[in-house]
Design a protein around this motif. Structure first.
Motif, PDB file in Angstrom:
ATOM      1  N   ALA A   8       2.449  -4.342 -31.964  1.00 48.47           N
ATOM      2  CA  ALA A   8       2.669  -4.877 -30.612  1.00 48.47           C
ATOM      3  C   ALA A   8       1.770  -4.169 -29.597  1.00 48.47           C
ATOM      4  O   ALA A   8       1.201  -4.796 -28.699  1.00 48.47           O
ATOM      5  N   ILE A   9       1.638  -2.836 -29.791  1.00 49.58           N
ATOM      6  CA  ILE A   9       0.751  -2.100 -28.880  1.00 49.58           C
ATOM      7  C   ILE A   9      -0.666  -2.678 -28.966  1.00 49.58           C
ATOM      8  O   ILE A   9      -1.346  -2.894 -27.959  1.00 49.58           O
ATOM      9  N   GLU A  10      -1.130  -2.956 -30.181  1.00 51.23           N
ATOM     10  CA  GLU A  10      -2.464  -3.526 -30.367  1.00 51.23           C
ATOM     11  C   GLU A  10      -2.594  -4.841 -29.604  1.00 51.23           C
ATOM     12  O   GLU A  10      -3.566  -5.047 -28.858  1.00 51.23           O
ATOM     13  N   GLU A  11      -1.633  -5.721 -29.774  1.00 52.23           N
ATOM     14  CA  GLU A  11      -1.687  -7.028 -29.121  1.00 52.23           C
ATOM     15  C   GLU A  11      -1.703  -6.871 -27.601  1.00 52.23           C
ATOM     16  O   GLU A  11      -2.551  -7.458 -26.908  1.00 52.23           O
ATOM     17  N   GLU A  12      -0.759  -6.058 -27.095  1.00 49.75           N
ATOM     18  CA  GLU A  12      -0.659  -5.833 -25.642  1.00 49.75           C
ATOM     19  C   GLU A  12      -1.976  -5.282 -25.088  1.00 49.75           C
ATOM     20  O   GLU A  12      -2.513  -5.749 -24.082  1.00 49.75           O
ATOM     21  N   PHE A  17      -6.955  -5.499 -21.938  1.00 47.15           N
ATOM     22  CA  PHE A  17      -8.403  -5.245 -21.785  1.00 47.15           C
ATOM     23  C   PHE A  17      -9.151  -6.542 -21.511  1.00 47.15           C
ATOM     24  O   PHE A  17     -10.031  -6.604 -20.656  1.00 47.15           O
ATOM     25  N   ALA A  18      -8.735  -7.626 -22.224  1.00 52.14           N
ATOM     26  CA  ALA A  18      -9.433  -8.903 -22.055  1.00 52.14           C
ATOM     27  C   ALA A  18      -9.235  -9.469 -20.656  1.00 52.14           C
ATOM     28  O   ALA A  18     -10.081 -10.173 -20.133  1.00 52.14           O
ATOM     29  N   GLU A  19      -8.119  -9.129 -20.031  1.00 49.02           N
ATOM     30  CA  GLU A  19      -7.846  -9.692 -18.712  1.00 49.02           C
ATOM     31  C   GLU A  19      -8.293  -8.802 -17.565  1.00 49.02           C
ATOM     32  O   GLU A  19      -8.288  -9.211 -16.406  1.00 49.02           O
ATOM     33  N   LEU A  26      -9.686  -1.355 -15.406  1.00 47.26           N
ATOM     34  CA  LEU A  26     -10.033  -1.035 -16.785  1.00 47.26           C
ATOM     35  C   LEU A  26      -9.781   0.444 -17.069  1.00 47.26           C
ATOM     36  O   LEU A  26      -9.291   0.831 -18.126  1.00 47.26           O
ATOM     37  N   ARG A  27     -10.149   1.284 -16.070  1.00 41.89           N
ATOM     38  CA  ARG A  27      -9.955   2.721 -16.251  1.00 41.89           C
ATOM     39  C   ARG A  27      -8.456   3.052 -16.392  1.00 41.89           C
ATOM     40  O   ARG A  27      -8.071   3.851 -17.239  1.00 41.89           O
ATOM     41  N   GLU A  28      -7.648   2.364 -15.603  1.00 37.19           N
ATOM     42  CA  GLU A  28      -6.197   2.586 -15.720  1.00 37.19           C
ATOM     43  C   GLU A  28      -5.684   2.174 -17.095  1.00 37.19           C
ATOM     44  O   GLU A  28      -4.878   2.873 -17.728  1.00 37.19           O
ATOM     45  N   LEU A  29      -6.183   1.021 -17.587  1.00 37.92           N
ATOM     46  CA  LEU A  29      -5.754   0.541 -18.901  1.00 37.92           C
ATOM     47  C   LEU A  29      -6.190   1.498 -20.005  1.00 37.92           C
ATOM     48  O   LEU A  29      -5.477   1.709 -20.985  1.00 37.92           O
ATOM     49  N   PHE A  73     -11.860  -2.067 -25.468  1.00 37.77           N
ATOM     50  CA  PHE A  73     -12.194  -1.425 -24.205  1.00 37.77           C
ATOM     51  C   PHE A  73     -13.703  -1.523 -23.921  1.00 37.77           C
ATOM     52  O   PHE A  73     -14.125  -1.928 -22.838  1.00 37.77           O
ATOM     53  N   SER A  74     -14.528  -1.189 -24.936  1.00 31.31           N
ATOM     54  CA  SER A  74     -15.988  -1.253 -24.744  1.00 31.31           C
ATOM     55  C   SER A  74     -16.422  -2.658 -24.391  1.00 31.31           C
ATOM     56  O   SER A  74     -17.254  -2.872 -23.491  1.00 31.31           O
ATOM     57  N   ALA A  75     -15.882  -3.655 -25.083  1.00 28.46           N
ATOM     58  CA  ALA A  75     -16.263  -5.045 -24.822  1.00 28.46           C
ATOM     59  C   ALA A  75     -15.912  -5.415 -23.384  1.00 28.46           C
ATOM     60  O   ALA A  75     -16.697  -6.054 -22.674  1.00 28.46           O
ATOM     61  N   ALA A  76     -14.742  -4.969 -22.934  1.00 25.45           N
ATOM     62  CA  ALA A  76     -14.323  -5.291 -21.567  1.00 25.45           C
ATOM     63  C   ALA A  76     -15.239  -4.595 -20.554  1.00 25.45           C
ATOM     64  O   ALA A  76     -15.630  -5.184 -19.543  1.00 25.45           O
ATOM     65  N   ALA A  77     -15.596  -3.327 -20.853  1.00 25.66           N
ATOM     66  CA  ALA A  77     -16.468  -2.585 -19.926  1.00 25.66           C
ATOM     67  C   ALA A  77     -17.804  -3.303 -19.782  1.00 25.66           C
ATOM     68  O   ALA A  77     -18.336  -3.469 -18.687  1.00 25.66           O
ATOM     69  N   GLU A  78     -18.341  -3.749 -20.902  1.00 28.27           N
ATOM     70  CA  GLU A  78     -19.618  -4.463 -20.883  1.00 28.27           C
ATOM     71  C   GLU A  78     -19.499  -5.760 -20.086  1.00 28.27           C
ATOM     72  O   GLU A  78     -20.364  -6.091 -19.285  1.00 28.27           O
ATOM     73  N   ARG A  79     -18.391  -6.487 -20.340  1.00 28.74           N
ATOM     74  CA  ARG A  79     -18.194  -7.773 -19.661  1.00 28.74           C
ATOM     75  C   ARG A  79     -18.107  -7.574 -18.149  1.00 28.74           C
ATOM     76  O   ARG A  79     -18.762  -8.275 -17.372  1.00 28.74           O
ATOM     77  N   ILE A  80     -17.367  -6.546 -17.727  1.00 28.63           N
ATOM     78  CA  ILE A  80     -17.197  -6.319 -16.285  1.00 28.63           C
ATOM     79  C   ILE A  80     -18.539  -5.921 -15.653  1.00 28.63           C
ATOM     80  O   ILE A  80     -18.909  -6.393 -14.578  1.00 28.63           O
TER      81      ILE A  80
END
Ligand code: DAH
Length: 345
Positions: A8-12, A17-19, A26-29, A73-80
């Motif tokens: 569940a942690i993985e899914e959450e 991160f995707a949102e 992102l840093r908070e997440l 996380f890395s994918a989200a950082a790149e996207r942002i």
């Protein structure tokens, strides 16, 4: 251990991160899902208290989730980062004309010297040079201007402060001193030209400059082997090639202490071919410089025995030739350092 909770942690985490839509969130997440105090880290720390059987199943699961969340996380950082860029501002027009780096080029006088050297080396001539600061001996004495000879007045000389030196120095007033320097170390037959910088202490105008250039020629062989005819022929060959049209040479009697006979040297007008035009003031001839048959005294000053050799010499003004070739109205332009002039060549 609650493996459901780990999944569940993985899914959450992945969803969060995707949102994420800003670097801040992102840093908070990151802190929440991957930080030191996150639930996942807590589970990792607790692994050591599990029994061997549980460790084998839970250990790889938690590690796998940690890797998956780090990647999310890395994918989200790149996207942002990508979303934050102003693509319009960064647009590159690949069809726009290029901007070339500024590049210098040779001074017109230097190019001209190269061109002249090419023509003369093609006729078997060597190239010689000598110092700009010259002793009285080479600039005058050896060229048959004795100490108090009135002919020295022909030269408006820059004298160099020579206090405490055993001889006086000048900024050479012509390239002729190189004749003597060359002959001191060479035995005829030979033919050379000497392009170089020269100086005269005189007021400047459209046809006079204190710093200018000459090119000397000196051709010496056994007596009888070098004549005024050779002087004329070599000069005509050179000038015809240099100006790209047939040029004839005219010699008028004149006096220079280092030649006998001496001549004033003219070429047929390079603009009208001799018919008469404003450039030659309707006479059909242009004055180029001095020439003559080398004085035996000059040979003697260089250490040659009197009467053994014969030779011709000339000294022409380079700026004068450049002005004719490029139709330049004022000789002062060459040394002006004005880039608007220099860039035209
Ligand atoms: N040196 C002379 C001058 O600057 C020009 C000259 C005349 C050079 C006659 C020569 C020569 O070699 O033969 O006025």
């Amino acid at each position: 251990m609650d493996t459901e909770r780990i999944r569940a942690i993985e899914e959450e985490g992945k969803k969060a991160f995707a949102e994420a839509d800003s670097e801040e969130s992102l840093r908070e997440l990151e802190v929440r899902f991957l930080g030191r105090k996150s639930e996942l880290t807590g589970i990792l720390k607790g692994l050591k208290d599990l029994d061997a059987e549980e460790k084998r199943t839970v250990g790889p699961l938690v590690q796998g989730v940690r890797v998956a969340l780090s990647e999310a996380f890395s994918a989200a950082a790149e996207r942002i980062a990508r979303e934050g860029r102003d693509w319009e501002a960064e647009r590159i027009d690949v069809t726009a004309p290029g901007v070339s780096d500024p590049m210098g080029h040779l001074h017109p006088i230097t190019s001209l010297i190269h061109e002249i050297e090419d023509i003369f080396t093609g006729m078997g001539f060597g190239i010689a040079d000598g110092p700009d600061v010259e002793s009285d001996f080479y600039n005058f004495e050896a060229l048959n201007f004795p100490a108090d000879h009135p002919a020295r007045d022909m030269q408006d000389t820059f004298w160099v402060d020579s206090d405490g030196l055993d001889t006086r120095y000048v900024l050479r007033t012509h390239t002729s001193p190189v004749q003597v320097r060359y002959m001191e170390t060479h035995t005829p037959p030979f033919r050379i030209i000497v392009p170089g910088r020269t100086f005269r202490c005189e007021s400047t105008d459209a046809t006079h400059e204190h710093t200018f250039h000459q090119f000397e020629s000196l051709v010496v062989g056994e007596t009888g082997s070098v004549t005024v005819g050779h002087l004329k022929r070599v000069a005509e060959t050179f000038f015809s090639e240099f100006f790209g049209r047939s040029i004839t040479v005219r010699l008028r009697p004149s006096y220079f202490p280092f030649v006998e006979p001496g001549f004033e040297f003219d070429i047929s007008c390079v603009f009208c071919g001799g018919k008469g035009c404003p450039a030659c003031k309707n006479v059909g001839w242009l004055e180029i410089g001095g020439a003559g048959m080398v004085q035996q005294k000059v040979f003697e000053a260089a250490g040659y025995p009197r009467g053994k050799y014969q030779g011709f010499a000339w000294g022409f003004g380079l700026e004068r030739l450049a002005m004719m070739k490029f139709r330049i109205p004022d000789t002062r332009m060459f040394m002006s350092g004005d880039l608007r002039f220099i860039r035209q060549f």
